[in-house]
Design a protein around this motif. Structure first.
Motif, PDB file in Angstrom:
ATOM      1  N   CYS A 140     -28.830  79.774  42.509  1.00  7.31           N
ATOM      2  CA  CYS A 140     -27.991  80.562  41.589  1.00  7.31           C
ATOM      3  C   CYS A 140     -27.563  79.822  40.344  1.00  7.31           C
ATOM      4  O   CYS A 140     -27.468  80.408  39.279  1.00  7.31           O
ATOM      5  N   ILE A 141     -27.238  78.533  40.482  1.00  7.35           N
ATOM      6  CA  ILE A 141     -26.677  77.836  39.320  1.00  7.35           C
ATOM      7  C   ILE A 141     -27.822  77.157  38.580  1.00  7.35           C
ATOM      8  O   ILE A 141     -28.325  76.118  38.989  1.00  7.35           O
ATOM      9  N   LEU A 142     -28.220  77.786  37.494  1.00  4.80           N
ATOM     10  CA  LEU A 142     -29.401  77.320  36.768  1.00  4.80           C
ATOM     11  C   LEU A 142     -29.005  76.255  35.739  1.00  4.80           C
ATOM     12  O   LEU A 142     -27.836  76.044  35.468  1.00  4.80           O
ATOM     13  N   GLY A 143     -30.020  75.627  35.171  1.00  5.12           N
ATOM     14  CA  GLY A 143     -29.775  74.673  34.084  1.00  5.12           C
ATOM     15  C   GLY A 143     -30.257  73.283  34.442  1.00  5.12           C
ATOM     16  O   GLY A 143     -29.922  72.774  35.514  1.00  5.12           O
TER      17      GLY A 143
ATOM     18  N   SER B  77     -16.003  82.017  28.810  1.00  2.75           N
ATOM     19  CA  SER B  77     -16.573  83.257  29.348  1.00  2.75           C
ATOM     20  C   SER B  77     -18.100  83.179  29.398  1.00  2.75           C
ATOM     21  O   SER B  77     -18.735  82.609  28.512  1.00  2.75           O
ATOM     22  N   GLY B  78     -18.671  83.723  30.480  1.00  2.88           N
ATOM     23  CA  GLY B  78     -20.133  83.777  30.575  1.00  2.88           C
ATOM     24  C   GLY B  78     -20.785  82.489  31.027  1.00  2.88           C
ATOM     25  O   GLY B  78     -21.984  82.297  30.878  1.00  2.88           O
ATOM     26  N   THR B  79     -19.996  81.565  31.608  1.00  6.47           N
ATOM     27  CA  THR B  79     -20.568  80.284  32.038  1.00  6.47           C
ATOM     28  C   THR B  79     -20.740  80.196  33.551  1.00  6.47           C
ATOM     29  O   THR B  79     -21.010  79.124  34.088  1.00  6.47           O
ATOM     30  N   GLY B  80     -20.541  81.306  34.240  1.00  5.22           N
ATOM     31  CA  GLY B  80     -20.849  81.315  35.664  1.00  5.22           C
ATOM     32  C   GLY B  80     -19.670  81.078  36.592  1.00  5.22           C
ATOM     33  O   GLY B  80     -19.853  80.671  37.742  1.00  5.22           O
ATOM     34  N   LYS B  81     -18.450  81.398  36.152  1.00  5.70           N
ATOM     35  CA  LYS B  81     -17.294  81.151  37.029  1.00  5.70           C
ATOM     36  C   LYS B  81     -17.379  82.019  38.280  1.00  5.70           C
ATOM     37  O   LYS B  81     -17.129  81.570  39.394  1.00  5.70           O
ATOM     38  N   GLU B  82     -17.761  83.283  38.081  1.00  6.02           N
ATOM     39  CA  GLU B  82     -17.868  84.163  39.258  1.00  6.02           C
ATOM     40  C   GLU B  82     -19.035  83.726  40.153  1.00  6.02           C
ATOM     41  O   GLU B  82     -18.952  83.777  41.377  1.00  6.02           O
ATOM     42  N   LEU B  83     -20.092  83.277  39.513  1.00  5.79           N
ATOM     43  CA  LEU B  83     -21.260  82.796  40.244  1.00  5.79           C
ATOM     44  C   LEU B  83     -20.879  81.621  41.164  1.00  5.79           C
ATOM     45  O   LEU B  83     -21.262  81.561  42.335  1.00  5.79           O
TER      46      LEU B  83
ATOM     47  N   LEU C 212     -10.042  85.841  42.388  1.00  5.52           N
ATOM     48  CA  LEU C 212      -9.103  86.417  41.427  1.00  5.52           C
ATOM     49  C   LEU C 212      -9.500  85.958  40.029  1.00  5.52           C
ATOM     50  O   LEU C 212      -9.206  84.825  39.618  1.00  5.52           O
ATOM     51  N   ASP C 213     -10.215  86.859  39.342  1.00  2.73           N
ATOM     52  CA  ASP C 213     -10.712  86.517  38.008  1.00  2.73           C
ATOM     53  C   ASP C 213      -9.605  86.760  36.984  1.00  2.73           C
ATOM     54  O   ASP C 213      -8.813  87.684  37.141  1.00  2.73           O
ATOM     55  N   GLU C 214      -9.554  85.943  35.957  1.00  2.63           N
ATOM     56  CA  GLU C 214      -8.535  86.028  34.893  1.00  2.63           C
ATOM     57  C   GLU C 214      -7.133  85.850  35.481  1.00  2.63           C
ATOM     58  O   GLU C 214      -6.217  86.605  35.176  1.00  2.63           O
ATOM     59  N   ILE C 215      -6.959  84.825  36.302  1.00  2.85           N
ATOM     60  CA  ILE C 215      -5.664  84.595  36.965  1.00  2.85           C
ATOM     61  C   ILE C 215      -4.553  84.336  35.947  1.00  2.85           C
ATOM     62  O   ILE C 215      -3.377  84.606  36.206  1.00  2.85           O
TER      63      ILE C 215
ATOM     64  N   ASN D  89     -22.355  82.291  25.798  1.00 10.41           N
ATOM     65  CA  ASN D  89     -22.904  81.392  26.818  1.00 10.41           C
ATOM     66  C   ASN D  89     -24.116  81.984  27.563  1.00 10.41           C
ATOM     67  O   ASN D  89     -24.896  82.703  26.947  1.00 10.41           O
ATOM     68  N   ILE D  90     -24.242  81.700  28.869  1.00  8.41           N
ATOM     69  CA  ILE D  90     -25.479  82.124  29.564  1.00  8.41           C
ATOM     70  C   ILE D  90     -25.554  83.651  29.642  1.00  8.41           C
ATOM     71  O   ILE D  90     -26.627  84.238  29.597  1.00  8.41           O
ATOM     72  N   ARG D  91     -24.391  84.297  29.707  1.00  7.41           N
ATOM     73  CA  ARG D  91     -24.418  85.764  29.695  1.00  7.41           C
ATOM     74  C   ARG D  91     -25.103  86.253  28.406  1.00  7.41           C
ATOM     75  O   ARG D  91     -25.897  87.181  28.438  1.00  7.41           O
TER      76      ARG D  91
ATOM     77  N   ARG E 230     -13.531  85.616  24.100  1.00  5.10           N
ATOM     78  CA  ARG E 230     -12.602  85.954  25.192  1.00  5.10           C
ATOM     79  C   ARG E 230     -12.463  87.446  25.304  1.00  5.10           C
ATOM     80  O   ARG E 230     -12.532  88.181  24.324  1.00  5.10           O
ATOM     81  N   ARG E 231     -12.238  87.884  26.512  1.00  2.00           N
ATOM     82  CA  ARG E 231     -12.055  89.316  26.675  1.00  2.00           C
ATOM     83  C   ARG E 231     -10.766  89.754  26.017  1.00  2.00           C
ATOM     84  O   ARG E 231      -9.824  88.976  25.945  1.00  2.00           O
ATOM     85  N   PRO E 232     -10.680  91.015  25.566  1.00  4.32           N
ATOM     86  CA  PRO E 232      -9.397  91.487  25.052  1.00  4.32           C
ATOM     87  C   PRO E 232      -8.377  91.421  26.188  1.00  4.32           C
ATOM     88  O   PRO E 232      -8.748  91.400  27.360  1.00  4.32           O
TER      89      PRO E 232
HETATM   90  N1  LIG Z   1     -25.040  78.363  35.322  1.00  3.03           N
HETATM   91  C1  LIG Z   1     -25.552  79.597  35.405  1.00  3.03           C
HETATM   92  N2  LIG Z   1     -26.731  79.795  36.044  1.00  3.03           N
HETATM   93  C2  LIG Z   1     -27.253  81.033  36.129  1.00  3.03           C
HETATM   94  N3  LIG Z   1     -26.711  82.146  35.618  1.00  3.03           N
HETATM   95  C3  LIG Z   1     -25.548  82.011  34.973  1.00  3.03           C
HETATM   96  C4  LIG Z   1     -24.905  80.743  34.835  1.00  3.03           C
HETATM   97  N4  LIG Z   1     -23.769  80.914  34.147  1.00  3.03           N
HETATM   98  C5  LIG Z   1     -23.698  82.235  33.884  1.00  3.03           C
HETATM   99  N5  LIG Z   1     -24.757  82.882  34.377  1.00  3.03           N
HETATM  100  C6  LIG Z   1     -25.036  84.324  34.268  1.00  3.03           C
HETATM  101  O1  LIG Z   1     -24.207  84.820  33.230  1.00  3.03           O
HETATM  102  C7  LIG Z   1     -23.562  86.035  33.611  1.00  3.03           C
HETATM  103  C8  LIG Z   1     -22.070  85.844  33.610  1.00  3.03           C
HETATM  104  O2  LIG Z   1     -21.701  85.006  34.679  1.00  3.03           O
HETATM  105  P1  LIG Z   1     -20.246  85.048  35.314  1.00  3.03           P
HETATM  106  O3  LIG Z   1     -19.728  86.439  35.376  1.00  3.03           O
HETATM  107  O4  LIG Z   1     -20.265  84.254  36.565  1.00  3.03           O
HETATM  108  O5  LIG Z   1     -19.452  84.264  34.159  1.00  3.03           O
HETATM  109  P2  LIG Z   1     -17.887  84.068  34.015  1.00  3.03           P
HETATM  110  O6  LIG Z   1     -17.702  82.665  33.539  1.00  3.03           O
HETATM  111  O7  LIG Z   1     -17.200  84.459  35.277  1.00  3.03           O
HETATM  112  O8  LIG Z   1     -17.552  85.075  32.842  1.00  3.03           O
HETATM  113  P3  LIG Z   1     -16.121  85.767  32.469  1.00  3.03           P
HETATM  114  O9  LIG Z   1     -15.147  84.662  32.164  1.00  3.03           O
HETATM  115  O10 LIG Z   1     -16.441  86.565  31.259  1.00  3.03           O
HETATM  116  O11 LIG Z   1     -15.715  86.593  33.651  1.00  3.03           O
HETATM  117  C9  LIG Z   1     -24.104  86.406  34.978  1.00  3.03           C
HETATM  118  O12 LIG Z   1     -25.139  87.342  34.819  1.00  3.03           O
HETATM  119  C10 LIG Z   1     -24.630  85.099  35.535  1.00  3.03           C
HETATM  120  O13 LIG Z   1     -25.714  85.323  36.398  1.00  3.03           O
END
Ligand SMILES: Nc1ncnc2c1ncn2[C@@H]1O[C@H](COP(=O)(O)OP(=O)(O)OP(=O)(O)O)[C@@H](O)[C@H]1O
Length: 513
Positions: free
Chosen positions: A168-171, A214-220, A295-298, A419-421, A445-447
């Motif tokens: 899942c965690i690419l790069g 945002s978009g760096t994979g925190k939920e991932l 808990l996202d956006e704590i 970011n990756i998103r 950042r999200r509104p």
């Molecule tokens: N390191 C990673 N490797 C693979 N995919 C990633 C990576 N980081 C982000 N993504 C992809 O980017 C998208 C956003 O990821 P995610 O929701 O986990 O980010 P986030 O940091 O939680 O964003 P937000 O703060 O906006 O909620 C997803 O589709 C996810 O698969």
């Protein structure tokens, strides 16, 4: 004559450390090299990075497992012949057997087996336990530290965690490799022996805070941690005591009002608020011991709910809305934010006690720019990996088109604010339209709140309007009256009557954003 020759000891000492090391750190390569000596083959890719093949496919690992197999059989023979060994030699023997069994039975499990599928797990257990008994039922050999079922459960967990993180965690940059190593440590700590002995069922007490843009994979990251928690194995039923992939729920706190957050988290009883026609259990109640609530956006959590969450983290207790009976939460809390939580705390918007409680384990996700600055080729390798997900066998061609488009249209220092998103979006756009339009002032950042809730934030909505908007937002996500009604603890007719068609159209149009 000593039980182990100098040459065997030279192999076994690093191998014992290898059996317990973090597979996403350079230490793993150093230990492999120390164990194999002259036989070590320098690999083209940095093996702990994501660009390398899976570790079971690597030639050095094949050599190590072959030698581990041969030596474990030879040492067992010596023990069965009554040769005496020191406690240190017996410990090395035990670690060697663990290493050999892992590669023979667990590392080769199919994805179904890794996910805990009953028949795959049962058949792995059958072979594993037979071999385990063979190596441990030797006259005079002291009982090993762990029972076979506990060791089996731990090794399955190791496999699940490895796959979850690796896939899942690419790069292929250092920051991405560090992220994978940190996620591993969040699951097993830095000391896997202690984890196996005592920590395996206590990790839920440690919350994890994931921060980063945002978009760096925190939920991932949160999902990978949640699905890699320890699940015990029951030798009687030959199955796991829980489903590893069914314990993750994510709640975006910025999208809900405090009452709705409480209702989602803690549940509510009938009549607790307007429209609460029936009782409903919350996410905390339904979470299994190996599960996690994300808990996202704590950073946006209302102070009144912060107090209740603190209680959950400290005492593991909570009450449903409108009830006084205490219930227990048995899972783990993983929180995320792209705000500077320390600054929020200093500004008095975030409780200090909650902040320190959440920070027992912290992970920072790197921005895409950070990854590209570390290793410019990281962008191309990410484009390839994303293209594989999007276009399957045509990935190579798509990746080449995307890279060409990026080279022709974006400056080399383009900041990739999403970011990756955003990179994923770029790959999909090029696939569909052969172009991508980055937003000039891309909002990173999200509104504060989505439009449909803005009136509530300003205190301008009636309870009925709020309910209408909430019903519509949940329905827009689930697209099913029955499920929406169940989720909200309302009856189906009430949900139908509350749907705001204009808002629904708006939400659906924005869903692809
Ligand atoms: N390191 C990673 N490797 C693979 N995919 C990633 C990576 N980081 C982000 N993504 C992809 O980017 C998208 C956003 O990821 P995610 O929701 O986990 O980010 P986030 O940091 O939680 O964003 P937000 O703060 O906006 O909620 C997803 O589709 C996810 O698969």
């Amino acid at each position: 004559m000593p039980f182990l020759s100098a040459d065997e000891r030279q192999f076994l000492e690093p191998l014992a450390r290898l059996a317990y090391c973090n597979p996403f750190t350079p230490e793993r390569l150093e230990l492999e090299q120390a164990a194999l000596g002259d036989q070590y083959e320098v690999e083209e890719h940095v093996a702990w990075s994501r660009t390398a093949p899976e570790h079971t496919e690597r030639p050095n690992v094949a050599r190590l497992t072959k030698r581990a197999d041969e030596l474990s059989t030879a040492l067992r023979g010596r023990l069965a012949d009554g040769r005496s060994a020191t406690s240190d030699e017996l410990r090395l023997y035990e670690d060697l057997v663990i290493y050999a069994l892992y590669y023979r039975w667990i590392a080769t499990l199919s994805p179904a087996g890794v996910g805990g599928h009953k028949s795959a797990v049962a058949s792995a257990w059958e072979s594993f336990s037979k071999e385990y008994q063979h190596f441990h039922r030797v006259p005079g050999l002291p009982a090993p530290e762990s029972t076979p079922e506990h060791l089996f459960a731990c090794l399955l967990q190791v496999r699940r965690a490895f796959r979850g993180i690796f896939d899942c965690i690419l790069g292929g940059s250092m920051p991405a490799a560090r992220l994978r190593a940190m996620v591993w440590q969040s699951i097993f700590t830095h000391d896997m022996r202690r984890y196996r002995r005592v920590l395996y069922d206590r990790m839920a007490d440690l919350s994890t805070l994931v921060t980063g843009p945002s978009g760096t994979g925190k939920e991932l990251v949160a999902r990978a941690i949640a699905q890699s928690q320890f699940v015990a194995f029951d030798p009687k039923t030959r199955s796991l005591r829980g489903k590893p992939d069914q314990g993750f729920v994510a709640l975006n706190l910025s999208a809900l009002s405090p009452t709705l957050i409480e209702s989602e988290l803690f549940g509510h009883c009938r009549g607790a608020f307007t429209g609460a026609a029936g009782e409903r259990s919350g996410w905390l109640e339904g979470c299994p011991p190996h599960g996690a609530v994300f808990l996202d956006e704590i950073g946006e959590l209302d102070p009144a709910v912060q107090v209740k969450l603190l209680r959950v983290l400290q005492n593991r207790t909570f009450c449903r809305l409108g009830e006084s009976a205490e219930r227990t939460f048995v899972g783990k809390v993983i929180a995320a934010t792209n705000r500077d939580l320390a600054a929020e705390m200093h500004a008095g918007r975030f409780r200090q006690d909650l902040y320190y409680r959440l920070c027992s384990d912290r992970i920072e996700t790197p921005s895409l720019r950070e990854q590209v600055n570390d290793r410019p080729e990281a962008l191309a390798s990410l484009v390839t990996l994303i293209s594989e997900r999007v276009a399957g066998p045509e990935a190579e061609q798509l990746a080449a088109e995307v890279q060409q488009w990026i080279a022709d249209h974006l400056p080399p220092d383009y900041p990739w604010p999403g970011n990756i998103r955003e990179l994923e979006q770029c790959v999909r756009n090029v696939l569909v339209r052969r172009e991508y339009a980055p937003r000039p002032n891309h909002q990173t950042r999200r509104p504060e709140l989505p439009g449909w809730l803005a009136g509530a934030d300003a205190g301008e909505l009636t309870a009925d309007e709020l309910l209408r908007r909430y019903c519509t937002a949940v329905y827009a996500r689930l697209d099913n009256y029955e499920q929406t009604a169940k989720r909200l603890g309302l009856d189906r007719r009430t949900v139908r009557s509350k749907i705001d068609q204009d808002l629904l159209a708006e939400l659906r149009a924005g869903a692809g954003d």
